[in-house]
Design a protein around this motif. Structure first.
Motif, mmCIF file in Angstrom:
data_model
loop_
_atom_site.group_PDB
_atom_site.id
_atom_site.type_symbol
_atom_site.label_atom_id
_atom_site.label_comp_id
_atom_site.label_asym_id
_atom_site.label_seq_id
_atom_site.Cartn_x
_atom_site.Cartn_y
_atom_site.Cartn_z
ATOM 1 N N LEU A 1 -5.028 7.285 -9.670
ATOM 2 C CA LEU A 1 -5.465 7.659 -8.322
ATOM 3 C C LEU A 1 -4.889 9.017 -7.891
ATOM 4 O O LEU A 1 -5.605 9.845 -7.324
ATOM 5 N N THR B 1 -4.246 5.164 11.062
ATOM 6 C CA THR B 1 -3.191 5.799 11.869
ATOM 7 C C THR B 1 -3.382 7.321 11.969
ATOM 8 O O THR B 1 -3.320 7.897 13.057
ATOM 9 N N ASP C 1 -2.007 9.583 2.852
ATOM 10 C CA ASP C 1 -0.826 8.725 2.736
ATOM 11 C C ASP C 1 -1.126 7.862 1.517
ATOM 12 O O ASP C 1 -1.631 6.754 1.632
ATOM 13 N N CYS D 1 -7.419 7.633 1.624
ATOM 14 C CA CYS D 1 -6.601 6.409 1.638
ATOM 15 C C CYS D 1 -6.168 6.102 3.068
ATOM 16 O O CYS D 1 -4.981 5.966 3.377
ATOM 17 N N GLY E 1 -6.239 3.576 5.090
ATOM 18 C CA GLY E 1 -5.631 2.325 5.539
ATOM 19 C C GLY E 1 -6.146 1.945 6.913
ATOM 20 O O GLY E 1 -7.363 1.933 7.171
ATOM 21 N N SER E 2 -5.219 1.669 7.846
ATOM 22 C CA SER E 2 -5.611 1.159 9.164
ATOM 23 C C SER E 2 -5.930 2.261 10.177
ATOM 24 O O SER E 2 -6.047 1.984 11.360
ATOM 25 N N TYR F 1 -1.169 -3.488 9.578
ATOM 26 C CA TYR F 1 -1.619 -3.348 8.197
ATOM 27 C C TYR F 1 -0.387 -3.105 7.336
ATOM 28 O O TYR F 1 0.422 -2.235 7.676
ATOM 29 N N ALA G 1 1.195 0.452 6.816
ATOM 30 C CA ALA G 1 0.685 1.408 7.818
ATOM 31 C C ALA G 1 1.733 2.482 8.060
ATOM 32 O O ALA G 1 2.934 2.200 8.095
ATOM 33 N N LEU G 2 1.272 3.697 8.220
ATOM 34 C CA LEU G 2 2.192 4.822 8.402
ATOM 35 C C LEU G 2 2.802 4.779 9.794
ATOM 36 O O LEU G 2 2.118 4.449 10.768
ATOM 37 N N GLY H 1 -14.590 3.398 -0.138
ATOM 38 C CA GLY H 1 -14.868 4.051 -1.418
ATOM 39 C C GLY H 1 -13.597 4.540 -2.060
ATOM 40 O O GLY H 1 -12.492 4.346 -1.532
ATOM 41 N N ASP H 2 -13.766 5.188 -3.177
ATOM 42 C CA ASP H 2 -12.625 5.638 -3.966
ATOM 43 C C ASP H 2 -12.225 7.058 -3.562
ATOM 44 O O ASP H 2 -13.086 7.923 -3.388
ATOM 45 N N ALA H 3 -10.910 7.259 -3.437
ATOM 46 C CA ALA H 3 -10.412 8.575 -3.020
ATOM 47 C C ALA H 3 -10.760 9.648 -4.060
ATOM 48 O O ALA H 3 -10.739 10.838 -3.755
ATOM 49 N N ASP I 1 -11.192 4.604 2.271
ATOM 50 C CA ASP I 1 -10.251 3.666 1.670
ATOM 51 C C ASP I 1 -11.074 2.706 0.812
ATOM 52 O O ASP I 1 -12.215 2.390 1.154
ATOM 53 N N ASN I 2 -10.487 2.253 -0.291
ATOM 54 C CA ASN I 2 -11.266 1.364 -1.167
ATOM 55 C C ASN I 2 -11.119 -0.113 -0.799
ATOM 56 O O ASN I 2 -11.675 -0.964 -1.466
HETATM 57 C C1 LIG Z 1 -0.011 3.656 2.147
HETATM 58 S S1 LIG Z 1 -1.548 2.900 2.456
HETATM 59 C C2 LIG Z 1 -2.201 3.912 3.746
HETATM 60 C C3 LIG Z 1 -1.785 3.422 5.078
HETATM 61 C C4 LIG Z 1 -2.404 4.181 6.222
HETATM 62 N N1 LIG Z 1 -1.901 5.537 6.326
HETATM 63 C C5 LIG Z 1 -2.182 3.452 7.542
HETATM 64 O O1 LIG Z 1 -1.517 4.004 8.422
HETATM 65 O O2 LIG Z 1 -2.595 2.317 7.663
HETATM 66 C C6 LIG Z 1 -2.490 3.399 1.079
HETATM 67 C C7 LIG Z 1 -3.942 3.022 1.127
HETATM 68 O O3 LIG Z 1 -4.561 3.489 -0.069
HETATM 69 C C8 LIG Z 1 -5.657 2.641 -0.326
HETATM 70 N N2 LIG Z 1 -6.083 2.862 -1.711
HETATM 71 C C9 LIG Z 1 -5.504 2.443 -2.866
HETATM 72 N N3 LIG Z 1 -6.205 2.881 -3.914
HETATM 73 C C10 LIG Z 1 -7.253 3.597 -3.435
HETATM 74 C C11 LIG Z 1 -8.338 4.298 -4.023
HETATM 75 N N4 LIG Z 1 -8.480 4.369 -5.349
HETATM 76 N N5 LIG Z 1 -9.206 4.917 -3.210
HETATM 77 C C12 LIG Z 1 -9.096 4.848 -1.861
HETATM 78 N N6 LIG Z 1 -8.091 4.201 -1.246
HETATM 79 C C13 LIG Z 1 -7.177 3.580 -2.024
HETATM 80 C C14 LIG Z 1 -5.112 1.253 -0.039
HETATM 81 O O4 LIG Z 1 -6.157 0.347 0.230
HETATM 82 C C15 LIG Z 1 -4.226 1.529 1.184
HETATM 83 O O5 LIG Z 1 -4.938 1.257 2.365
#
Ligand SMILES: C[S@@+](CC[C@H](N)C(=O)[O-])C[C@H]1O[C@@H](n2cnc3c(N)ncnc32)[C@H](O)[C@@H]1O
Length: 298
Positions: free
Chosen positions: A232, A153, A216, A148, A150-151, A120, A123-124, A198-200, A171-172
Motif C-alpha cells: 500500500l 477526520t 494517514d 485512507c 478512515g472516519s 473509529y 481515528a486521527l 476504493g484502493d489508495a 478508503d477501502n
Molecule cells: C490510520 S487509518 C485512517 C484513520 C483516519 N485518518 C481517521 O481519522 O479516521 C488508515 C485507514 O486506511 C485504510 N486502508 C487500508 N488499506 C487501504 C487501501 N489499500 N486503500 C485505501 N484505504 C486503505 C483503512 O481502512 C483505514 O481506515
C-alpha cells in the motif's frame, strides 16, 4: 471553539519541593486540592467523575498515596485511561528547581470534536489533523484529497478551515466510509465532500489534478496486514505522484518511517521535502510518535 490546533490548556502550579513526596505534606496537599477544586468549579457539578495523574513514576507509593488522597477528598474515581480531571506532575521544563503540577482546564481534550458521532479505531487525533490540513496550504479553489480517509477526520478539519473546489476521501473499508459519511453529515459537510470506497493505489482522478493531498496511512498496529501495508505505501506514493498538480502539497503521517521513506525513494525526484517532524499522539495503546512528512510536488 476556535483554538483547533491546541492540544490542551493547563494551569501550571509551581511547588518549591525537592521531591513529589513533599506534595503529600499538609500545606502543599491542601493547596493542590484547592487548585483541583478551582478547575472542577468551572464546570457543572456532574461533569467531573474521575481523575488521572500523568507523571514519571506515577505507579510509585508516593503517587499511590496522592491518588488515594485526591480520590477521598474530591470523591472522584482514579482512572488509568481517559478522565475528566487531568493532572500532570513534572520537573520545570526550563531546568529550574522544584516540581510543577499541571491541571487541565477542560474536562475533555481540545481534540474532541462535536461532529464525531462515529468513533473509529485508529481515528486521527483531530488536533493533529488540523495541523496537517494547515501544512497542506489550504485554499478555496483547491482540490483536496484524503487517501485512507478512515472516519473523515482530515476532511472535516479541512472543510472547517476553508471551502475547497473538491474535498474527497478514499478508503477501502465500507465501515470506514460509513463512519466518515456520518461524521461529515454531523459536521454539516455532507454535500460538500465526496467519499469513495476504493484502493489508495487507484484514485479515480486525472493526472496532475489535485492540489492538496493528505494521508494517514495505516500503521499495521490494529490489524496485522504487514504484507498488504508494504504494498500500500508504495502504491499510494506512486498514485499520489500521478495525481498531484505541480506545486501540490502532500502531507503524510505514519509511524512506519522506514517503509514510508523506502516507498518515497521510488518517486523521490518528483517530490521536494519541505519539512519533517515527529509528534506525540495519545492512543489507546499509550503515546505513539509518528512522523509528519511535508512534501511538495516538483
Ligand atoms: C490510520 S487509518 C485512517 C484513520 C483516519 N485518518 C481517521 O481519522 O479516521 C488508515 C485507514 O486506511 C485504510 N486502508 C487500508 N488499506 C487501504 C487501501 N489499500 N486503500 C485505501 N484505504 C486503505 C483503512 O481502512 C483505514 O481506515
Amino acid at each position: 471553539m476556535s483554538q483547533r490546533s491546541v492540544v490542551a490548556v493547563h494551569l501550571v502550579h509551581g511547588f518549591r519541593v525537592a521531591r513529589p513526596k513533599a506534595l503529600l505534606g499538609h500545606e502543599n496537599f491542601e493547596y493542590l486540592l484547592g487548585a483541583l477544586r478551582d478547575v472542577i468549579s468551572l464546570n457543572p457539578s456532574t461533569v467531573f467523575k474521575s481523575f488521572r495523574i500523568s507523571a514519571a513514576g506515577s505507579d510509585s507509593t508516593v503517587f499511590a498515596r496522592l491518588k488515594t488522597g485526591i480520590a477521598d477528598a474530591l470523591a472522584l474515581d482514579y482512572s488509568q485511561g481517559p478522565a475528566q480531571l487531568h493532572v500532570a506532575v513534572r520537573r520545570p521544563p526550563d531546568g529550574s528547581d522544584g516540581w510543577q503540577v499541571l491541571v487541565r482546564l477542560t474536562p475533555k481534550p481540545m481534540a474532541s470534536r462535536p461532529w464525531r458521532v462515529r468513533d473509529y479505531p485508529g481515528a486521527l487525533n483531530a488536533t493533529i489533523a488540523n495541523v496537517m490540513v494547515r501544512l497542506a496550504r489550504p485554499s478555496g479553489g483547491n482540490n483536496f484529497l484524503n487517501l485512507c480517509c478512515g472516519s473523515g477526520t482530515l476532511l472535516a478539519e479541512r472543510l472547517d478551515y476553508a471551502p475547497a473546489a473538491l474535498a474527497a476521501g478514499i478508503d477501502n473499508s465500507t465501515h470506514a466510509i460509513q463512519c466518515a459519511n456520518d461524521n461529515l453529515l454531523a459536521a454539516g459537510y455532507g454535500n460538500r465532500s465526496l467519499l469513495l470506497r476504493g484502493d489508495a493505489g487507484h484514485a479515480p482522478f486525472p493526472r496532475a489534478s489535485i492540489h492538496e493531498i493528505v494521508a494517514d496511512l495505516p500503521y499495521g498496529m490494529l490489524v496485522d496486514t504487514k504484507g498488504q501495508i508494504d504494498h500500500l505505501y508504495a502504491a499510494a506514493l506512486s498514485e499520489t505522484s500521478r495525481i498531484a498538480a505541480p506545486g501540490a502539497s502532500f502531507i503524510a503521517i505514519t509511524v512506519r518511517k522506514k517503509l514510508f521513506e523506502s516507498a518515497l525513494g521510488s518517486v523521490r525526484e518528483q517530490w521536494k521535502s519541505v519539512r519533517e517532524f515527529q509528534v506525540i499522539v495519545p492512543s489507546v495503546a499509550g503515546d505513539i510518535s509518528p512522523t509528519i512528512y511535508c512534501l511538495e510536488r516538483t
